[in-house]
Design a protein around this motif. Structure first.
Motif: not given
Length: 212
Positions: A129-144
């Protein structure tokens, strides 16, 4: 590198269209049609050996736990193998030996990258499984995560490796799509098992709903 082998199966779960869409990757300065991507909603997928890749903040560990909850497969978080207390790197030989023991088994979920250290799990996996999600989604998850886990130990991290603001990690996520993603796609082109490239959180939830 030559053309992608025809035996590999790359699927997406993108909901935009029911039509067949070409899945293309860039290899050696040219685009190669690797496999046809189809929207799949109702197929039940029996998985036994699962490898999960993706940028920081893409949700690899969370997906691993969700797959384990639905299948009973044991989970190995690579951060636990490749780091020690206080974010001290573990000896590479030691970490890769532990990983080799895990992937020699018949049932597992492994989440994490460390592709420069070892890619053997991709050959053993029946599902990648390659989670090829947008950068903004990844950064938002890091902030949370910074808010939620700042003073907590996490099962997917070694002891005393708590969540904290990491400028190097943020830079890695920011540049992931340009620097790391092309190498991941090249690796996926040679995988014999089934590859699922999930590009949205909705894709991830649809995939989880089909796993048994």
């Amino acid at each position: 590198m030559g053309e992608a082998p025809q035996s590999a199966k790359v699927l997406t779960t993108e909901p935009a269209s029911d039509r067949l869409q070409p899945y293309m990757i860039r290899i050696g300065g040219r685009f190669v049609v690797h496999r046809i991507s189809v929207r799949r909603r109702s197929n039940v997928r029996a998985v036994q050996r699962v490898a999960i890749l993706g940028s920081g903040g893409s949700g690899k560990s969370e997906l691993a736990r969700q797959i384990a909850a639905r299948t009973g497969l044991p989970v190995t978080h690579l951060d636990v193998l490749f780091w020690r207390e206080g974010w001290t790197p573990a000896p590479t030989d030691e970490a890769t030996a532990k990983l080799a023991t895990v992937v020699a088994g018949e049932r597992w979920v492994v989440d994490g990258n460390f592709l420069a250290e070892d890619v053997s799990r991709l050959a053993r996996a029946d599902t990648v499984i390659f989670l090829d999600l947008p950068r903004r989604t990844c950064l938002w998850r890091i902030a949370k995560r910074l808010v939620r886990d700042r003073r907590r130990d996490r099962a997917d991290l070694p002891d005393r490796c708590r969540e904290s603001f990491d400028p190097d990690g943020i830079r890695w996520i920011w540049h992931y799509r340009r620097r790391d993603r092309p190498d991941v796609l090249r690796l996926l082109a040679s995988v014999e098992g089934t590859v699922h490239r999930l590009t949205t959180r909705a894709d991830v939830q649809r995939f989880i709903a089909t796993v048994r």
